[in-house]
Design an enzyme around this catalytic site. Structure first.
Site, short mmCIF file in Angstrom:
data_model
loop_
_atom_site.label_atom_id
_atom_site.label_comp_id
_atom_site.label_asym_id
_atom_site.label_seq_id
_atom_site.Cartn_x
_atom_site.Cartn_y
_atom_site.Cartn_z
N GLY A 91 37.44 33.07 46.72
CA GLY A 91 37.15 33.17 45.29
C GLY A 91 38.09 34.16 44.63
CD GLU A 92 38.45 38.72 45.42
OE1 GLU A 92 39.68 38.94 45.36
OE2 GLU A 92 37.67 39.33 46.17
N GLY A 93 39.84 33.91 42.16
CA GLY A 93 41.08 33.36 41.62
C GLY A 93 42.23 33.44 42.61
#
Length: 341
Positions: free
Chosen positions: A308-310
């Site tokens: 996640g987190e980009g």
């Protein structure tokens, strides 16, 4: 149409605006395709790099597209569904990770630096989790629209590309619920380990999702109502940001399963609403490939990531930059004086 969509006062007003989204320039895309075919290489030999250059040309309205400013935004939210014990980590971790992002200590900070993206983090009422969707709607219509508007406001109008990511303890369950409600199947089709759920935790996720689907059966088939019933503020903000980008014809790179599931809620609206979006990578979360098939997207990378987190979007930005360097920097056969092409 206007280069802004928000604010809007109702889902009905938003649906009306989504029916008038701007399209890519077919003329610029065609010009970029002709350039690709004239470059000093066999046509098609750079594969998806060629497709990416043409894609960017269409959305920038320029046969020689460029990325001067790349913006990455991570939206963070907390979720009432955690009351069903679907999360192996406490919700306090969401705020702690937001501080880690802001201090520069997370993976996304390093990957954005490597790929040349400017990162910002938008925390969305972390002290006020959404509702538990097994007991009622996660959000009201007004709360969804507020989060979407906050997502839209995060877009830098100078950005040439927007990377989207998320953080929120419990939001892999939210993502699976959104996918289940939007595209059918059952909870087992969409649920994965997320941040490290064991088999019992995965079973609790499935149970919660199926309970929520039974409770909210009346809204299935209405994408915006599904977002209100199951979504989180960060999911709504992702939708708002990508819609704001579309209004300005700014291409978007989505991250993995959770980010894609957030955006995919809009896909059943049938307005080509995700046409300006790329998917950065194929997540190791098992539901992601099924979701990509449902929205007819191919991920750029497949690296076994599920952070996640980009993070996957940031890595994919490097590939996109490489595609444009080749497109703009290579010589044509005529320029190179190569005959017989």
């Amino acid at each position: 149409m206007s280069d802004t969509i928000f604010p809007v006062s109702s889902f009905a007003e938003l649906r009306g605006r989504l029916a008038r989204l701007p399209e890519a320039s077919t003329a610029s895309a065609a010009a970029a395709r002709r350039r690709q075919d004239d470059l000093t290489k066999p046509p098609g030999s750079l594969g998806r790099l060629e497709e990416l250059a043409v894609f960017m040309a269409g959305w920038q309205g320029n046969a020689r597209p460029a990325i001067g400013r790349a913006q990455a935004v991570v939206f963070a939210g907390n979720h009432g569904i955690c009351a069903q014990r679907v999360n192996p980590f406490p919700q306090e971790v969401t705020a702690q990770m937001v501080e880690n992002f802001r201090a520069g200590g997370a993976a996304i900070n390093q990957l954005c630096r490597a790929s040349g993206a400017e990162l910002s983090v938008v925390a969305l009422d972390l002290d006020r989790p959404t509702g538990d969707f097994t007991q009622g709607p996660a959000m009201t219509e007004a709360e969804v629209l507020d989060a979407m508007a906050r997502g839209a406001a995060a877009l830098d109008p100078r950005a040439d590309i927007l990377l989207l990511g998320e953080m929120g303890i419990g939001n892999s369950t939210v993502a699976a619920a959104l996918a289940r409600a939007s595209f059918g199947g059952d909870g087992w089709d969409w649920v994965g380990p997320g941040t490290g759920s064991d088999p019992d935790g995965i079973a609790r996720k499935v149970e919660a999702i199926e309970a929520g689907v039974a409770l909210h059966a009346g809204v299935l088939g209405d994408p915006l109502a599904v977002l209100a019933a199951f979504g989180g503020r960060e999911q709504a903000a992702i939708c708002g940001a990508l819609l704001a980008a579309r209004a300005r014809r700014v291409p978007v790179i989505l991250d993995g399963f959770i980010c894609t599931a957030s955006a995919a809620v809009l896909h059943p609206l049938g307005t080509g609403v995700l046409d300006h979006c790329l998917v950065g990578h194929a997540s190791a979360e098992p539901g992601h490939r099924r979701l990509l098939s449902a929205i007819e997207k191919r991920a750029l990378l497949d690296l076994g990531m599920r952070l996640g987190e980009g993070s996957g979007a940031a890595v994919a930005l490097g590939v996109l930059r490489a595609a444009l360097e080749a497109h703009n920097g290579m010589a044509t056969f005529a320029e190179a004086g190569i005959s017989g092409a």
